[in-house]
Design an enzyme around this catalytic site. Structure first.
Site, mmCIF file in Angstrom:
data_model
loop_
_atom_site.group_PDB
_atom_site.id
_atom_site.type_symbol
_atom_site.label_atom_id
_atom_site.label_comp_id
_atom_site.label_asym_id
_atom_site.label_seq_id
_atom_site.Cartn_x
_atom_site.Cartn_y
_atom_site.Cartn_z
ATOM 1 C CB ILE A 13 -0.849 0.273 1.026
ATOM 2 C CG1 ILE A 13 -1.786 -0.268 1.178
ATOM 3 C CG2 ILE A 13 -1.462 1.181 1.622
ATOM 4 C CD1 ILE A 13 -2.740 -1.327 1.870
ATOM 5 C CG ASP A 53 14.358 0.278 11.207
ATOM 6 O OD1 ASP A 53 13.459 0.564 11.761
ATOM 7 O OD2 ASP A 53 15.407 -0.352 11.421
ATOM 8 C CG ASN A 80 2.318 2.447 4.399
ATOM 9 O OD1 ASN A 80 1.593 1.345 4.400
ATOM 10 N ND2 ASN A 80 3.618 1.364 4.280
ATOM 11 C CB SER A 129 -6.004 -2.438 10.813
ATOM 12 O OG SER A 129 -6.964 -3.193 10.943
ATOM 13 C CE LYS A 156 -1.348 -1.567 11.933
ATOM 14 N NZ LYS A 156 -0.861 -0.211 11.272
#
Length: 228
Positions: A13, A53, A80, A129, A156
């Site tokens: 994504i 990172d 992301n 999510s 999440k």
């Protein structure tokens, strides 16, 4: 020009979001841990690469310093990067998953805030999510109800809460979280589910291109607000 940084953008994504934002005229920085893969991904679509990172303070600081030196500001940050953390659960795995999915959001956001404050329309989008929604995972009619992803769901939920709290703490910057939709990526390969990344990236792009009067502190999917 709109200056955009996307973490974990060498594939999935993140990569497709980068491609779509480039088409809209953004200057896009592809952030990725691996310099070779990240550099190739950025070159393939005409983006810029920065080694990043999200679990490493020095890497995050270096990435934002590089963008500062080149651009002097940041308009859009897309958090992301993420780990699924499927399978047996133990403390070491929990630390890895939370470090990427939740603490990583804090690291990158905190490092980016000085540059975002220099933007005329600063915008932070966090790919969260619906697995992090208490409403969804306790609803037998929802697919999230039966998915055994303990660490992913919990981390999440934290990422979404961070979004809400940042929106309150930084009223001059828009902070929004989203459920991009079940997407066919490396992360979901074991489940054999998901639609093309291009469809899910559209939801990220919609939030990444909000105008100055756009909403903040929201958790949505392509159909609108999601319950927490």
């Amino acid at each position: 020009m709109t200056i955009t940084l996307i973490t974990g953008a060498n594939k999935g994504i993140g990569f497709e979001t980068a491609r779509q934002l480039l088409e809209l005229g953004h200057v896009v920085y592809v952030g990725a841990r691996d310099e070779e893969r990240g550099g190739k991904a950025a070159a393939a679509i005409g983006a810029r690469f920065v080694q990043l990172d999200v679990t490493d303070d020095a890497s995050v600081s270096g990435a934002l310093a590089a963008i500062d030196a080149a651009e002097g500001r940041l308009d859009v940050l897309v958090n992301n990067a993420g780990l699924l953390g499927e399978g047996p659960v133990d403390g070491a795995k929990a630390l890895r998953v939370f470090d990427t999915n939740a603490v990583g959001v804090v690291r990158v956001t905190e490092a980016a805030l000085p540059l975002l404050r220099k933007s005329a329309n600063p915008n932070v989008v966090t790919v969260s999510s619906s697995m992090g929604s208490f409403w969804a995972v306790t609803n037998p009619e929802r697919p999230e109800y039966g998915l055994p992803l303990t660490l992913y769901a919990a981390s999440k939920a934290a990422a979404t809460m961070l979004t809400v709290q940042y929106a309150k703490a930084e009223p001059g910057i828009k902070f929004n979280a989203l459920e991009p939709g079940a997407t066919a990526t490396d992360m979901t390969a074991a489940f054999g589910i998901g639609r093309p990344v291009g469809e899910s990236a559209k939801t990220v792009v919609r939030l990444a291109t909000l105008g100055p009067d756009g909403p903040t502190g929201t958790f949505t999917d392509e159909n609108g607000p999601l319950a927490f």
